[in-house]
Design a protein around this motif. Structure first.
Motif, short mmCIF file in Angstrom:
data_model
loop_
_atom_site.label_atom_id
_atom_site.label_comp_id
_atom_site.label_asym_id
_atom_site.label_seq_id
_atom_site.Cartn_x
_atom_site.Cartn_y
_atom_site.Cartn_z
N ASN A 133 22.31 20.93 -6.10
CA ASN A 133 22.25 22.35 -6.40
C ASN A 133 21.55 23.11 -5.26
O ASN A 133 20.53 22.68 -4.78
CB ASN A 133 21.47 22.53 -7.71
CG ASN A 133 21.83 23.82 -8.40
OD1 ASN A 133 22.66 24.59 -7.91
ND2 ASN A 133 21.21 24.08 -9.52
N GLY A 134 22.15 24.19 -4.82
CA GLY A 134 21.50 25.00 -3.79
C GLY A 134 21.79 24.54 -2.37
O GLY A 134 21.24 25.08 -1.41
N GLY A 154 24.53 24.87 -0.74
CA GLY A 154 25.40 25.80 -0.02
C GLY A 154 26.89 25.57 -0.23
O GLY A 154 27.72 26.15 0.48
N LYS A 155 27.25 24.79 -1.24
CA LYS A 155 28.67 24.51 -1.51
C LYS A 155 29.42 25.78 -1.88
O LYS A 155 30.48 26.07 -1.33
CB LYS A 155 28.79 23.48 -2.66
CG LYS A 155 28.02 22.19 -2.44
CD LYS A 155 28.20 21.21 -3.59
CE LYS A 155 27.70 21.71 -4.94
NZ LYS A 155 26.23 21.96 -5.02
N SER A 156 28.85 26.53 -2.82
CA SER A 156 29.53 27.76 -3.24
C SER A 156 29.59 28.76 -2.10
O SER A 156 30.61 29.46 -1.93
CB SER A 156 28.78 28.41 -4.42
OG SER A 156 28.81 27.56 -5.53
N THR A 157 28.53 28.81 -1.31
CA THR A 157 28.52 29.73 -0.17
C THR A 157 29.65 29.38 0.80
O THR A 157 30.30 30.27 1.35
CB THR A 157 27.15 29.69 0.53
OG1 THR A 157 26.15 30.02 -0.42
CG2 THR A 157 27.09 30.65 1.70
N1 LIG Z 1 24.39 36.38 -3.28
C1 LIG Z 1 23.37 35.69 -2.71
N2 LIG Z 1 22.42 36.34 -2.01
C2 LIG Z 1 21.40 35.66 -1.43
N3 LIG Z 1 21.23 34.33 -1.51
C3 LIG Z 1 22.14 33.62 -2.21
C4 LIG Z 1 23.26 34.27 -2.85
N4 LIG Z 1 23.99 33.31 -3.47
C5 LIG Z 1 23.37 32.15 -3.23
N5 LIG Z 1 22.26 32.31 -2.46
C6 LIG Z 1 21.36 31.25 -1.98
O1 LIG Z 1 22.11 30.39 -1.17
C7 LIG Z 1 21.68 29.05 -1.37
C8 LIG Z 1 22.87 28.18 -1.61
O2 LIG Z 1 23.48 28.58 -2.83
P1 LIG Z 1 24.90 28.06 -3.27
O3 LIG Z 1 25.84 28.24 -2.16
O4 LIG Z 1 25.20 28.72 -4.55
O5 LIG Z 1 24.63 26.51 -3.49
P2 LIG Z 1 25.42 25.46 -4.39
O6 LIG Z 1 26.73 26.03 -4.75
O7 LIG Z 1 25.52 24.25 -3.53
O8 LIG Z 1 24.57 25.20 -5.59
C9 LIG Z 1 20.67 29.06 -2.49
O9 LIG Z 1 19.38 28.95 -1.95
C10 LIG Z 1 20.85 30.41 -3.13
O10 LIG Z 1 19.62 30.90 -3.60
#
Ligand SMILES: Nc1ncnc2c1ncn2[C@@H]1O[C@H](COP(=O)(O)OP(=O)(O)O)[C@@H](O)[C@H]1O
Ligand SMILES: [Mg+2]
Lengths: 241, 316
Positions: free
Chosen positions: A42-43, A45-48
């Motif tokens: 978790n966290g 950066g996969k979704s990013t």
């Molecule tokens: N809209 C956003 N604005 C700022 N930071 C974000 C946003 N979305 C996610 N993050 C940050 O980016 C990091 C990676 O998140 P995310 O890509 O969701 O990870 P995963 O999908 O692997 O769980 C996390 O630290 C999260 O807090």
């Protein structure tokens, strides 16, 4: 690797939100007609990364090549039109629209009205539960039903590439295998799938290629089954069991 | 107390408030902007109608079309020149709200200067309102038989647009989740323009009708803003039908309400605008989601004693 077999090539992607860099120098190659899994805690950066493929983040550097064309400056609505579709991890349906309207919105960019109608029927065949709920608002669906609608919505644009962000998170265990078998059917139809999963084992078992992300970097890559039997990977990401 | 006249006035004013408020609700739903400059879309509509009718001599219907178009263009300009650039930079809601107050001032003072220079600080569209048929001790007028059906027609047309056309559904989708709309291939900036034109057009039409009913001055849009907000807030600020109901409630509250208070408690009718303010405060205290937060089907089920604790996760 020949260019023809590559659906999407992410080259040296550094991206984030505002001024914050979340993922750095990501190189991921998505092969046509295969399932590529991206796993990691978790966290990480996969979704990013998925959002970046769709142009929903700030791209600091790098290129996203789709069929030999650099799409990194295209707005998201145009990326949909070149055959990429995306199921976000959260907020992936339009809650105040009905199930039917959600499916229609999935086909928004299409002009072939008659075929859209037939495709909606086809989708109902794949996800029969949606048929019973056509007039219901998406916001009233259960978690599993909502995920199925989200996938169905994404398929309505007739994509060549489908990005799925944790499609079975918050879904009842009984429904998980159902959704996974649907993903299998989708690939069998020739659609390239990028599957993001926190549950690494589940994803690596079904994928062709797997990438492991940690703290914004790709830390391991390889065929899914090989990663699953890799000592270092097991140690770091699956825990000893 | 004879009820027919205040009821008729309430429905008439309710129609005008509804027409004014629908655009404010649409603005917030689609763009998340709390637009104080909405007042000037109404005001410009009023002035265009009056000027085109009185000076250019076109028919009232042509003047109302001109008002619709003028306010639609003004709304579009507001967005292109101020709101959209701010939004694209990721400005927070508060910045957009403050910007809207600034836009309002600029437009209002420009209107004031123009009206003053041409000797039109006070103006009314010269269309005689005539009694049509007796109704109790009063008359149904030509104005009422146009305004009320016209408002309902606008409501029906907008409802049909939002529910039976592809762009209308896309507008609702965009209001739900803009990013998801984009990834679905919806061209959000094209739709945003359409939304602003509908917002300006309906507000301009409302202002135009108002200028037939009453004398206007450059502050009349601003002076109506509290009621417009009250109608929209009663509807939950994002609900189309909630706003329609809200508009008529404000119409009744300001007419029948103040008439009743006046008759029974001697409250001066000058306090009529305070009613809108009281309603806004009451909604915020009791039910911030307005009518939109009331789940009608479960309410009906409850009334019938059939309520079986349906889907607790349905509404947030
Ligand atoms: N809209 C956003 N604005 C700022 N930071 C974000 C946003 N979305 C996610 N993050 C940050 O980016 C990091 C990676 O998140 P995310 O890509 O969701 O990870 P995963 O999908 O692997 O769980 C996390 O630290 C999260 O807090
Ligand atoms: Mg995620």
């Amino acid at each position: 690797m020949s260019g023809d077999s590559v659906a999407i090539d992410a080259r040296g992607i550094t991206a984030g939100y505002g001024k914050a860099i979340i993922i750095e120098d990501i190189n991921i190659t998505i092969e046509k007609g295969k399932i590529t899994a991206i796993v990691g805690p978790n966290g990480s950066g996969k979704s990013t990364f998925l959002k970046t493929i769709f142009g929903l983040t700030r791209l600091f550097s790098g290129q996203i090549i789709c069929d030999g064309r650099d799409i990194s400056r295209l707005p998201p609505e145009e990326r949909n039109r070149i055959g990429i579709s995306y199921v976000p991890q959260v907020d992936n349906v339009f809650p105040s629209l009905t199930v039917m309207e959600n499916l229609e919105m999935g086909a928004y960019a299409r002009r072939d009205k008659q075929e859209v109608k037939r495709d909606i029927e086809g989708i109902m065949g794949i996800f029969p539960i949606l048929m019973e709920r056509v007039k219901q608002k998406a916001g009233t669906l259960s978690g599993g039903e909502r995920q199925m609608l989200a996938i169905a919505r994404a398929l309505m644009s007739k994509p060549r590439v489908l990005l799925l962000d944790e499609p079975v998170a918050a879904v009842a265990p009984k429904v998980v295998s159902k959704i996974f078998s649907r993903i299998g059917e989708i690939v069998a139809r020739g659609i390239t799938v990028i599957l993001v999963e926190q549950h690494a084992r589940r994803a690596l078992e079904v994928c062709d290629m797997g990438y492991v992300m940690s703290s914004g970097h790709v830390v391991m890559r390889g065929p899914g089954r090989r990663l699953l039997s890799d000592e270092k990977f097991i140690e770091a990401f699956l825990g000893r069991r | 107390m004879d009820l027919i006249l205040p009821v008729l006035n309430s429905i008439t004013l309710g129609s005008l408030f509804t027409l004014m408020a629908l655009g404010l609700t649409l603005t917030f739903s689609v763009t998340r902007i709390v637009n104080f400059a909405h007042a000037e879309l109404v005001a410009i509509g009023g002035y265009v109608t009056a000027v085109v009718t009185n000076y250019i001599g076109l028919s009232i219907y042509e003047s109302l079309v001109a008002a619709f178009v003028a306010s639609a263009i003004l709304a579009l300009a507001m967005d292109e020149l101020a709101f959209k650039p701010l939004y694209k930079r990721g400005s927070p809601t508060l910045f957009l709200l403050v910007a809207s107050i600034g836009i309002d001032l600029v437009v209002r003072f420009s209107l004031f200067l123009t009206a003053d220079a041409t000797g039109n600080i006070i103006i009314q569209t010269k269309v005689p309102i005539q009694p049509l048929m007796p109704l109790g001790k009063t008359y149904l007028t030509t104005f009422q038989v146009v305004v009320i059906p016209l408002t309902l027609a606008v409501v029906v047309v907008l409802h049909a647009l939002f529910h039976y056309t592809k762009v209308g559904k896309a507008l609702r989708a965009m209001a739900d989740n803009e990013d998801l709309a984009r990834v679905s291939g919806i061209k959000i900036y094209t739709l945003r323009r359409l939304a602003w034109m509908l917002v300006g057009g309906t507000a301009g039409l409302a202002g135009g009708l108002w200028s037939i009913y009453l004398v206007i001055d450059p502050d009349f849009g601003w002076n109506s803003l509290l009621r417009i907000f009250a109608a929209s807030i009663l509807g939950g600020f994002t609900s189309f039908w909630g706003t329609v109901i809200g508009g008529y409630i404000i119409g009744f509250a300001e007419n029948l309400g103040i008439a009743t208070l006046n008759t029974w408690f001697g409250v001066s009718t000058a306090y009529a605008p305070l009613i809108s303010f009281a309603i806004i405060v009451a909604v915020f205290l009791i039910k911030p989601s307005g009518f939109a937060g009331i789940d009608l089907s479960s309410l009906l089920a409850k009334l019938r004693g059939l309520h079986k604790n349906l889907e607790p996760e349905a509404e947030g």
